[in-house]
Scaffold this motif. Structure first.
Motif, PDB file in Angstrom:
ATOM      1  N   LEU A 108       0.591  -1.209   0.145  1.00 24.53           N
ATOM      2  CA  LEU A 108       0.039  -0.037   0.013  1.00 24.53           C
ATOM      3  C   LEU A 108       0.852   1.358  -0.017  1.00 24.53           C
ATOM      4  N   ILE A 109       1.975   1.381   0.960  1.00 24.31           N
ATOM      5  CA  ILE A 109       2.670   2.453   0.757  1.00 24.31           C
ATOM      6  C   ILE A 109       3.504   2.410  -0.749  1.00 24.31           C
ATOM      7  N   SER A 110       3.938   1.502  -1.157  1.00 26.55           N
ATOM      8  CA  SER A 110       4.638   1.536  -2.538  1.00 26.55           C
ATOM      9  C   SER A 110       3.656   2.352  -3.445  1.00 26.55           C
ATOM     10  N   ALA A 111       2.495   1.463  -3.520  1.00 29.69           N
ATOM     11  CA  ALA A 111       1.361   2.027  -4.509  1.00 29.69           C
ATOM     12  C   ALA A 111       0.836   3.391  -4.150  1.00 29.69           C
ATOM     13  N   THR A 112       0.945   3.888  -2.970  1.00 29.58           N
ATOM     14  CA  THR A 112       0.600   5.131  -2.592  1.00 29.58           C
ATOM     15  C   THR A 112       1.640   6.214  -3.356  1.00 29.58           C
ATOM     16  N   ALA A 113       2.935   5.754  -3.012  1.00 33.27           N
ATOM     17  CA  ALA A 113       3.993   6.689  -3.633  1.00 33.27           C
ATOM     18  C   ALA A 113       3.570   6.718  -4.971  1.00 33.27           C
ATOM     19  N   LEU A 114       3.604   5.586  -5.586  1.00 33.37           N
ATOM     20  CA  LEU A 114       3.348   5.526  -7.247  1.00 33.37           C
ATOM     21  C   LEU A 114       2.236   6.513  -7.668  1.00 33.37           C
ATOM     22  N   LEU A 115       1.225   6.360  -7.322  1.00 32.38           N
ATOM     23  CA  LEU A 115      -0.089   7.054  -7.418  1.00 32.38           C
ATOM     24  C   LEU A 115       0.129   8.731  -7.327  1.00 32.38           C
ATOM     25  N   THR A 120      -1.717   8.020 -13.352  1.00 36.25           N
ATOM     26  CA  THR A 120      -2.306   7.323 -14.101  1.00 36.25           C
ATOM     27  C   THR A 120      -1.319   6.226 -14.728  1.00 36.25           C
ATOM     28  N   PRO A 121      -0.509   5.412 -14.030  1.00 38.56           N
ATOM     29  CA  PRO A 121       0.364   4.361 -14.398  1.00 38.56           C
ATOM     30  C   PRO A 121      -0.101   3.473 -15.177  1.00 38.56           C
ATOM     31  N   THR A 122       0.648   2.755 -16.163  1.00 36.05           N
ATOM     32  CA  THR A 122       0.468   1.652 -16.974  1.00 36.05           C
ATOM     33  C   THR A 122       0.609   0.322 -16.079  1.00 36.05           C
ATOM     34  N   GLU A 123       0.269  -0.560 -16.467  1.00 38.11           N
ATOM     35  CA  GLU A 123       0.356  -1.898 -15.746  1.00 38.11           C
ATOM     36  C   GLU A 123       1.767  -2.148 -15.567  1.00 38.11           C
ATOM     37  N   GLU A 124       2.752  -2.042 -16.632  1.00 37.18           N
ATOM     38  CA  GLU A 124       4.070  -2.149 -16.503  1.00 37.18           C
ATOM     39  C   GLU A 124       4.592  -1.233 -15.229  1.00 37.18           C
ATOM     40  N   ILE A 128       6.669  -2.216 -12.059  1.00 36.51           N
ATOM     41  CA  ILE A 128       7.897  -2.017 -11.641  1.00 36.51           C
ATOM     42  C   ILE A 128       7.926  -1.298 -10.486  1.00 36.51           C
ATOM     43  N   ALA A 129       6.935  -0.382  -9.882  1.00 34.77           N
ATOM     44  CA  ALA A 129       6.851   0.214  -8.488  1.00 34.77           C
ATOM     45  C   ALA A 129       6.784  -0.582  -7.543  1.00 34.77           C
TER      46      ALA A 129
END
Ligand code: FES
Ligand code: FES
Length: 153
Positions: A108-115, A120-124, A128-129
């Protein structure tokens, strides 16, 4: 010898006294008492201990707590609003991104940082994130679907 410091975690300032070698993970879990971040490998390999430091994800098992003095730490406990799960937390449940749950706080922390960095990231880009976060249960697909479901919403 212990050193006095103030750790700001999820917006709350905690005065602490720590041995200089105490990791941020140990300080947050054992001294402050927030146990959402998990200790897996204790060696920067699994991501279970991930926290945000000034908005950037890091493995808190391998970061000295005293280096976080005066900076903003966010743990998984800081993602919800009271009893209300964040949209990302809700999506992890809805898309089967949680089984045993041990990896979930770090994911959740990594995904939060990504978003935060890329709404609007791609699946890839999602994969990677999350590549620094290991999950032995889900096969990752539910986690990736959950992040993509929330992306851009
Ligand atoms: S416990 Fe920190 S990376 Fe595994
Ligand atoms: S849900 Fe069990 S390790 Fe990911």
């Amino acid at each position: 010898m212990k050193v006095a410091a103030t750790l700001t975690v999820n917006g709350v300032a905690y005065p602490v006294e720590l041995h200089p070698g105490t990791s941020l993970l140990a300080a947050v879990r054992d001294v402050i008492g927030l146990t959402g971040a998990k200790e897996g490998c204790d060696d920067s390999e699994c991501g279970a201990c991930m926290m945000l430091l000034d908005g950037k994800p890091l493995n808190s098992c391998s970061y000295l707590a005293l280096q976080a003095d005066g900076r903003e730490v966010t743990t998984v406990e800081g993602l919800a609003t009271g009893d209300e799960l964040s949209p990302l937390q809700r999506a992890f449940l809805d898309y089967g991104g949680v089984q045993c749950g041990f990896c979930t706080p770090g994911m959740l922390i990594s995904a939060t940082a990504l978003l935060d960095a890329k709404p609007t990231p791609t699946e890839e880009e999602v994969r990677i994130a999350l590549s620094g976060n290991l999950c032995r249960c889900t096969g990752y697909d539910g986690i990736v679907k959950a992040v993509l479901a929330v992306a851009g919403s």
